[in-house]
Design a protein around this motif. Sequence first.
Motif, mmCIF file in Angstrom:
data_model
loop_
_atom_site.group_PDB
_atom_site.id
_atom_site.type_symbol
_atom_site.label_atom_id
_atom_site.label_comp_id
_atom_site.label_asym_id
_atom_site.label_seq_id
_atom_site.Cartn_x
_atom_site.Cartn_y
_atom_site.Cartn_z
ATOM 1 N N ILE A 9 -41.327 -6.043 -72.297
ATOM 2 C CA ILE A 9 -42.004 -7.283 -71.914
ATOM 3 C C ILE A 9 -41.011 -8.438 -71.988
ATOM 4 C CG2 ILE A 9 -43.826 -8.928 -72.502
ATOM 5 C CD1 ILE A 9 -45.495 -6.587 -73.456
ATOM 6 N N TYR A 77 -52.052 -7.312 -72.152
ATOM 7 C CA TYR A 77 -51.743 -6.276 -73.138
ATOM 8 C C TYR A 77 -52.612 -5.035 -72.952
ATOM 9 C CZ TYR A 77 -55.914 -8.041 -75.405
ATOM 10 O OH TYR A 77 -57.193 -8.430 -75.660
ATOM 11 N N TRP A 87 -40.190 -6.618 -76.767
ATOM 12 C CA TRP A 87 -40.227 -7.989 -76.249
ATOM 13 C C TRP A 87 -38.792 -8.494 -76.215
ATOM 14 C CZ3 TRP A 87 -44.519 -11.410 -75.440
ATOM 15 C CH2 TRP A 87 -45.763 -10.826 -75.656
ATOM 16 N N ARG A 116 -40.065 -9.985 -84.773
ATOM 17 C CA ARG A 116 -40.746 -10.950 -83.925
ATOM 18 C C ARG A 116 -39.840 -12.150 -83.699
ATOM 19 N NH1 ARG A 116 -46.219 -12.455 -86.104
ATOM 20 N NH2 ARG A 116 -46.642 -10.353 -85.412
ATOM 21 N N HIS A 120 -42.274 -16.269 -80.151
ATOM 22 C CA HIS A 120 -43.471 -15.463 -79.908
ATOM 23 C C HIS A 120 -44.761 -16.208 -80.252
ATOM 24 C CE1 HIS A 120 -46.466 -12.328 -80.870
ATOM 25 N NE2 HIS A 120 -45.976 -11.768 -79.774
#
Length: 125
Positions: A9, A77, A87, A116, A120
């Motif tokens: 993504i 999602y 990501w 992360r 995000h």
Amino acid sequence: MLSSLITIIIPCENSLPGIKSTIENLLDQTKIRGTRVIVLDKGSKDGSIQYSIQAGYDLSKRLTIETFNVTDNKDFYKVVNTPYVLWISPGLIFKSRDYIFDAINLLSKKGDFCIRPHWHKNFFK
């Protein structure tokens, strides 16, 4: 093949140069043929979404590139059906041609973990 294990993504907003370099860099990765790449666009006005759509057509034999406008579709999602999601930021350059393959191997040996990125939490505001 990793295509059944991972979805990539790439969130973007007016990130045309970054999207181009990231997709080109993904093409250099080994063992990811057919992997699904989802570009999440947040209303770009610089051609990012058009480039992503065109790349989806042009590169369909190598990567499966789809584009979602997250201002209209926050349920993107629900289309992810792989055990792992990567990501990445537009403009990301991988350290090696086996980076994604090695990361999936590491995950399968060590179990799940999440890194992360700082952007995000703010992307969907």
